[in-house]
Write a protein that holds these residues in place. Structure first.
Motif, PDB file in Angstrom:
ATOM      1  N   SER A 199      26.878  28.588 -14.608  1.00 33.39           N
ATOM      2  CA  SER A 199      25.460  28.463 -15.254  1.00 33.39           C
ATOM      3  C   SER A 199      25.506  27.116 -16.075  1.00 33.39           C
ATOM      4  N   GLY A 200      24.469  26.345 -15.727  1.00 39.17           N
ATOM      5  CA  GLY A 200      24.568  24.823 -16.408  1.00 39.17           C
ATOM      6  C   GLY A 200      24.039  25.133 -17.695  1.00 39.17           C
ATOM      7  N   ARG A 201      24.151  24.017 -18.604  1.00 42.84           N
ATOM      8  CA  ARG A 201      23.919  24.178 -20.024  1.00 42.84           C
ATOM      9  C   ARG A 201      22.211  23.931 -19.917  1.00 42.84           C
ATOM     10  N   ASN A 202      21.497  23.227 -18.879  1.00 45.73           N
ATOM     11  CA  ASN A 202      20.348  23.110 -18.700  1.00 45.73           C
ATOM     12  C   ASN A 202      20.147  23.324 -17.250  1.00 45.73           C
ATOM     13  N   PRO A 203      19.031  23.927 -16.762  1.00 51.84           N
ATOM     14  CA  PRO A 203      18.598  23.709 -15.426  1.00 51.84           C
ATOM     15  C   PRO A 203      18.533  22.375 -14.952  1.00 51.84           C
ATOM     16  N   SER A 204      18.991  22.255 -13.495  1.00 52.77           N
ATOM     17  CA  SER A 204      19.140  21.182 -13.039  1.00 52.77           C
ATOM     18  C   SER A 204      18.046  21.293 -11.665  1.00 52.77           C
ATOM     19  N   ASN A 205      17.604  19.990 -11.400  1.00 50.07           N
ATOM     20  CA  ASN A 205      16.507  19.941 -10.254  1.00 50.07           C
ATOM     21  C   ASN A 205      17.223  19.831  -8.800  1.00 50.07           C
ATOM     22  N   VAL A 206      16.789  20.543  -8.076  1.00 49.69           N
ATOM     23  CA  VAL A 206      17.280  20.741  -6.754  1.00 49.69           C
ATOM     24  C   VAL A 206      16.135  20.412  -5.749  1.00 49.69           C
ATOM     25  N   LYS A 213      14.340  24.240 -10.124  1.00 48.33           N
ATOM     26  CA  LYS A 213      15.220  24.280 -11.055  1.00 48.33           C
ATOM     27  C   LYS A 213      16.399  25.234 -10.843  1.00 48.33           C
ATOM     28  N   LEU A 214      17.469  24.802 -10.685  1.00 46.79           N
ATOM     29  CA  LEU A 214      18.769  25.775 -10.503  1.00 46.79           C
ATOM     30  C   LEU A 214      19.283  25.968 -11.764  1.00 46.79           C
ATOM     31  N   VAL A 215      19.200  27.373 -11.756  1.00 43.19           N
ATOM     32  CA  VAL A 215      19.539  27.906 -13.512  1.00 43.19           C
ATOM     33  C   VAL A 215      21.035  28.311 -13.168  1.00 43.19           C
ATOM     34  N   SER A 216      21.623  28.981 -12.487  1.00 40.58           N
ATOM     35  CA  SER A 216      22.862  29.447 -12.064  1.00 40.58           C
ATOM     36  C   SER A 216      23.429  30.007 -10.656  1.00 40.58           C
ATOM     37  N   VAL A 217      24.562  29.978 -10.468  1.00 44.25           N
ATOM     38  CA  VAL A 217      24.997  30.495  -9.083  1.00 44.25           C
ATOM     39  C   VAL A 217      26.242  31.268  -8.905  1.00 44.25           C
ATOM     40  N   ALA A 218      26.189  32.276  -8.391  1.00 40.30           N
ATOM     41  CA  ALA A 218      27.262  33.345  -7.991  1.00 40.30           C
ATOM     42  C   ALA A 218      27.753  33.193  -6.523  1.00 40.30           C
ATOM     43  N   GLU A 227      26.447  33.283  -1.141  1.00 45.30           N
ATOM     44  CA  GLU A 227      26.039  32.677  -2.382  1.00 45.30           C
ATOM     45  C   GLU A 227      24.685  33.273  -3.096  1.00 45.30           C
ATOM     46  N   PHE A 228      24.551  33.367  -4.392  1.00 48.00           N
ATOM     47  CA  PHE A 228      23.306  33.820  -4.618  1.00 48.00           C
ATOM     48  C   PHE A 228      22.909  32.913  -5.876  1.00 48.00           C
ATOM     49  N   ASP A 229      21.679  32.049  -5.640  1.00 45.27           N
ATOM     50  CA  ASP A 229      21.256  30.829  -6.518  1.00 45.27           C
ATOM     51  C   ASP A 229      19.989  31.651  -7.213  1.00 45.27           C
ATOM     52  N   GLU A 230      20.044  31.432  -8.688  1.00 48.91           N
ATOM     53  CA  GLU A 230      19.050  31.869  -9.305  1.00 48.91           C
ATOM     54  C   GLU A 230      18.202  30.378  -9.769  1.00 48.91           C
ATOM     55  N   PHE A 231      17.040  30.522  -9.587  1.00 49.57           N
ATOM     56  CA  PHE A 231      16.010  29.439  -9.936  1.00 49.57           C
ATOM     57  C   PHE A 231      14.881  29.752 -10.929  1.00 49.57           C
ATOM     58  N   GLU A 232      14.577  28.778 -11.551  1.00 49.32           N
ATOM     59  CA  GLU A 232      13.373  29.526 -12.831  1.00 49.32           C
ATOM     60  C   GLU A 232      12.305  29.790 -11.872  1.00 49.32           C
ATOM     61  N   GLY A 233      11.929  29.825 -10.891  1.00 43.18           N
ATOM     62  CA  GLY A 233      10.731  30.476 -10.457  1.00 43.18           C
ATOM     63  C   GLY A 233      11.237  31.334  -8.951  1.00 43.18           C
ATOM     64  N   GLY A 234      12.247  31.694  -8.752  1.00 43.22           N
ATOM     65  CA  GLY A 234      12.679  32.664  -7.650  1.00 43.22           C
ATOM     66  C   GLY A 234      14.074  32.738  -7.388  1.00 43.22           C
ATOM     67  N   SER A 235      14.694  32.865  -6.309  1.00 38.68           N
ATOM     68  CA  SER A 235      16.035  32.878  -5.988  1.00 38.68           C
ATOM     69  C   SER A 235      16.329  32.811  -4.569  1.00 38.68           C
ATOM     70  N   MET A 236      17.571  32.651  -4.113  1.00 35.62           N
ATOM     71  CA  MET A 236      18.177  32.573  -2.847  1.00 35.62           C
ATOM     72  C   MET A 236      19.294  33.041  -2.707  1.00 35.62           C
ATOM     73  N   ILE A 237      19.628  33.652  -1.247  1.00 36.87           N
ATOM     74  CA  ILE A 237      20.638  33.998  -0.773  1.00 36.87           C
ATOM     75  C   ILE A 237      21.107  33.237   0.349  1.00 36.87           C
ATOM     76  N   ALA A 238      22.444  32.819   0.424  1.00 37.27           N
ATOM     77  CA  ALA A 238      22.961  31.885   1.206  1.00 37.27           C
ATOM     78  C   ALA A 238      24.506  32.497   1.731  1.00 37.27           C
ATOM     79  N   ALA A 239      24.598  31.864   3.123  1.00 35.85           N
ATOM     80  CA  ALA A 239      25.927  32.038   3.792  1.00 35.85           C
ATOM     81  C   ALA A 239      26.365  30.780   4.439  1.00 35.85           C
ATOM     82  N   THR A 240      27.766  30.453   3.979  1.00 36.47           N
ATOM     83  CA  THR A 240      28.183  29.247   4.453  1.00 36.47           C
ATOM     84  C   THR A 240      29.411  29.377   5.609  1.00 36.47           C
TER      85      THR A 240
END
Length: 566
Positions: free
Chosen positions: A128-135, A150-155, A220-233
């Motif tokens: 989890s970044g110190r401040n959300p980053s734009n993606v 704005k990406l908040v955190s990644v798991a 991977e699960f990405d948390e954004f300020e306005g939503g979320s995202m699930i991804a597989a790589t």
């Protein structure tokens, strides 16, 4: 509702002609290179990217984005279908990495998602970044810089590809990681950490991490300020005896174990009780170490100005500590800190919550922070101002802060142009403490200089001392435990961006070892070993296991009332 896709396929390395394909059911960003089949060199159930040729181009680097869905269950259904379809449609490349992502129309905390997964799903990571980053996101089949989330955190769980070695992190290792990354795919990232001193003897509890450990998550699960995202790589390289079919099957096996049911958990459940706590060094040995350090600092013609000595504290409790539960309790600094967790297979988890940025890179732009001289926040506005002014005008703290700031400035000047320091000296106020602070920015001549930035900034005077070489020698001779990843760089590499924090305020947590909690303090002329020991106690008090919620809150209140010197 079908989205569009765009694939830029560079099939001719000389002409670099771009081919635009017709729409299908997902949005795709990709970066293809022509390659030739190579002989198998390495075989493993999970691919170690460090074993490949770091200069060999990848066949394809892609991101495929599906339309957004209302909830995680539907997102997992889409992800399962996408991976199933990939099995029957293999790309014509011997190596590559493909990320398939499904946006979710609700914000879900990435740490809650990770805690909902089996603790046996390893490796795993959280950042989890110190401040959300734009993606940048996909709009009408192409990457849009005008529409950003704005990406908040990644798991993440599982590794599409990991990077680990026993030798010190090198330029070739950096190239091996960057080989799997592309500016076209900003969310394909390698998360991990590097040892404080890769040449120090490695203790058994740190062996799984090697000298460094990075992973690109399978799921991977990405948390954004306005939503979320699930991804597989999916990542593969026939040169490493890891084929596309094997990679897809491995990701599919991981996805089948992923839970889509995410429940918001409270932070004060299952409190453990401390059975024992031991320190290395103990108080007597600590006093001796500080005296030795002061003798060297005060020696005639000595170049040593400061050395940071650390302590390892082992805590055993009545029940196993959940590292993710503990991490959620430690996020008392809010958006002003980096929270992280890294756990390779058959290993304890390295967790922490640090406010200190090592560097952030956005293309050619570099920024780094100078932090030194810490005080507690005041209980009232007037007291807070008084404490802050005491820090601003303290000659001792000004000297320590100047050493850190000028060290970073000199290091940046070796690879950057246009160095700016703004502000030159200010207060950075966090919820419970305040620091002297400066931000330094510069411009790289080329992006490959990122490795030089990382290797030159670490270790900083804040965690090692000054000069670094002399301080590191004294640390190696004095400390009787392995720092491991403590005080080392922790963060992520991306195609166009990278960000690293300093792994302080951290601990190693796992079955069999309990918790190993690390803290350090700077020894300078005039330091008192008893006061420095009290500082260590204060820094580790945030990690103490409380018997109940009230005791935990009292510990946090105690931290906020005392002064801290870094």
């Amino acid at each position: 509702m079908a989205a569009k896709h765009c694939i830029a396929s560079f099939v001719d390395m000389e002409s670099m002609k771009c081919i635009i394909h017709t729409p299908t059911v997902y949005a795709k960003r990709s970066f293809h290179f022509a390659t030739q089949r190579r002989n198998n060199q390495f075989c493993s159930l999970s691919m170690n990217g460090c074993q490949g040729d770091p200069r060999a181009p990848m066949g394809t680097i892609e991101t495929r984005t599906f339309p957004a869905v209302p909830n995680p269950t539907l997102a997992m259904d889409h992800l399962n279908s996408a991976i199933f379809d990939m099995k029957s449609n293999p790309p014509p490349f011997d190596s590559g990495i493909i990320r398939v992502e499904v946006p979710i129309q609700q914000r879900i905390e990435a740490l809650d998602w990770l805690r909902a997964q089996s603790h046996q799903l390893l490796p795993r990571c959280f950042f989890s970044g110190r401040n959300p980053s734009n993606v940048a996101c996909i709009e009408n089949g192409s990457t849009s810089t005008e529409h950003q989330h704005k990406l908040v955190s990644v798991a993440g769980i599982g590794s599409a590809v990991f990077f680990r070695h026993l030798h010190p992190f090198s330029l070739d290792d950096w190239r091996a990681i960057k080989r799997f990354l592309s500016k076209k795919c900003p969310l394909i990232r390698a998360y991990g950490a590097i040892r404080f001193d890769p040449r120090a003897n490695m203790a058994s509890e740190w062996e799984a991490f090697g000298s460094f450990y990075f992973m690109i998550p399978q799921v991977e699960f990405d948390e954004f300020e306005g939503g979320s995202m699930i991804a597989a790589t999916v990542a593969w390289d026939s040169a490493l005896s890891w084929t596309y079919r094997e990679a897809v099957s491995s990701v599919e096996a991981t996805i089948w174990q992923v839970s889509s049911a995410v429940k918001k958990l409270t932070k004060d459940t299952h409190q453990a009780i401390v059975l024992s706590q031991t320190h290395i060094p103990n108080k007597i040995s600590w006093d001796s170490a500080v005296r030795r350090a002061l003798d060297m600092i005060n020696r005639k013609n000595s170049v040593l100005i400061k050395v940071v000595l650390a302590r390892s504290s082992r805590v055993l409790t009545t029940m196993d500590i959940d590292p993710l539960m503990w991490l959620s309790c430690l996020q008392i600094e809010g958006d002003n800190s980096y929270a992280f967790c890294l756990q390779p297979p058959e290993s304890p988890a390295f967790i922490g919550n640090t406010p200190e940025r090592l560097f952030y890179r956005d293309r050619l732009n570099i920024s780094s922070d100078a932090l030194a001289g810490t005080r507690a926040r005041g209980g009232s506005e007037s007291l807070d101002i008084q404490i802050g002014n005491d820090l601003l005008y303290s000659p001792k703290d000004h000297h320590e802060f100047t050493v850190v700031r000028e060290y970073i400035r000199r290091k940046l000047e070796t690879v950057c142009s246009g160095i700016l320091i703004e502000p030159e000296k200010a207060l950075r106020k966090l919820p419970r403490v305040q620091h002297l602070y400066a931000q330094l920015t510069g411009t790289l001549e080329k992006e490959d200089d990122e490795f030089k930035i990382l290797s030159s900034l670490h270790p900083t005077p804040a965690v090692c001392g000054f000069p670094a070489k002399e301080a590191q020698v004294l640390i190696a001779e004095t400390e009787m435990f392995d720092r491991g990843l403590y005080a080392g760089p922790v963060g992520w590499f991306g195609g166009g961006e990278s960000e690293f924090a300093v792994g302080i305020r951290s601990a190693l947590v796992g079955k069999g070892i309990g918790a190993l909690i690390y803290a350090g303090t700077g020894i300078v002329e005039g330091s008192n070993s008893a006061l420095e020991w009290q500082e260590l106690e204060l820094k580790t008090s945030q990690w103490q296991i409380a018997k109940d919620k009230t005791q935990f809150q009292m510990l946090i209140k105690k931290i906020g009332q005392l002064q801290i010197y870094f």
